[in-house]
Design an enzyme around this catalytic site. Sequence first.
Site, mmCIF file in Angstrom:
data_model
loop_
_atom_site.group_PDB
_atom_site.id
_atom_site.type_symbol
_atom_site.label_atom_id
_atom_site.label_comp_id
_atom_site.label_asym_id
_atom_site.label_seq_id
_atom_site.Cartn_x
_atom_site.Cartn_y
_atom_site.Cartn_z
ATOM 1 N N HIS A 1 0.347 -12.262 1.392
ATOM 2 C CA HIS A 1 -0.391 -11.312 0.566
ATOM 3 C C HIS A 1 -0.371 -11.720 -0.910
ATOM 4 C CE1 HIS A 1 -1.306 -6.731 -0.118
ATOM 5 N NE2 HIS A 1 -2.355 -7.517 -0.309
ATOM 6 N N TYR B 1 0.831 -1.203 0.000
ATOM 7 C CA TYR B 1 0.000 0.000 0.000
ATOM 8 C C TYR B 1 0.870 1.259 0.000
ATOM 9 C CZ TYR B 1 -3.543 -3.401 1.524
ATOM 10 O OH TYR B 1 -4.372 -4.494 1.630
#
Length: 336
Positions: free
Chosen positions: A140, A56
Amino acid sequence: MAVRTLGHSGVPVTTLGFGGASIGGLYEPVGEDEAAATVDAAWAAGIRYFDTAPHYGLGLAERRIGAALRSRPRDSYVLSTKVGRVLEPADGHGDDLGHGFAAPATLRRRWDFSADGIRRSLDDSLTRLGLDRIDLILLHDPDDHEEQAFREAYPALEELRSQGVVHAIGAGMNQSRMLTRFLTDTDVDAVLCAGRYTLLEQGALDALLPAAQQAGKSVIIGGVFNSGLLTDPRPGARYDYAAAPEEVLHRAVRMREMTEAHDVPLRAAALRFPFGHPAVASVLVGARSTEEVHDAEAQLRLRLPDDVWADLRTEGLLPEHVPVPTGVPTGEKSLR
């Protein structure tokens, strides 16, 4: 705010969690002061579960969440981040919009699901966060690295948990098939499923959610608004990170008509929907402003009449077998 425990881990998460992608500059920039104020607003709203990732904004979200939480008592909140992408120095300039983030492209991502890569990613995240521990670690997006994720990355997570470095482990993805395998073939505590259990689609109900319930494990739901379509369905709205197809947009518009006939905003129904299944522990909502935080809290607390769900079923917009919530999300206790 009510909390639920992740599987058998003893880790409590608030039913509403804070997703960090937006303050990492997802799609458009967010200033430092605004990002800090947004996390502060989440805290004031009673949110005590915060999720982030190196992905992010190339670490920007981790740095901002760490800075905002650093002065809070460490045992008063739960923090999750993710592993699988290692950040390395880059020679490039400009922004990271090619990956969806309006952030400086001073670093680059490198996929690494090796045991060493997992440990390095965790150490780097702790440095960016400026905190002494992370409660929940998630693999992830290992979509294209499935066997390495199970053969090397997962055992590394299990070792970190056994050593007490982290308290809970799992995986976070935008699909349900591999997450189901994690639930059935490993000893993860929880999985984060983004976009696959929403008002618009319930693919996770086929195998993922039943597997979690049977194993006594938890599911965290992300992407509950399907990239924004279920907050404001209109031409050009995003669905799954791209422009919504006409057929999907039409369904979302019809859903809005049905919910608003009962004076219920579509986003309130979308936010509440996942709690119809008992395996769901928390719903993550990404916010880029204090106003968005306040709105999410308000929508979650709305009492939705049962007729909302009944009308969606009658219109063929929600299958009959899909469970729906009643009342407001509750838990065993509340965090102050």
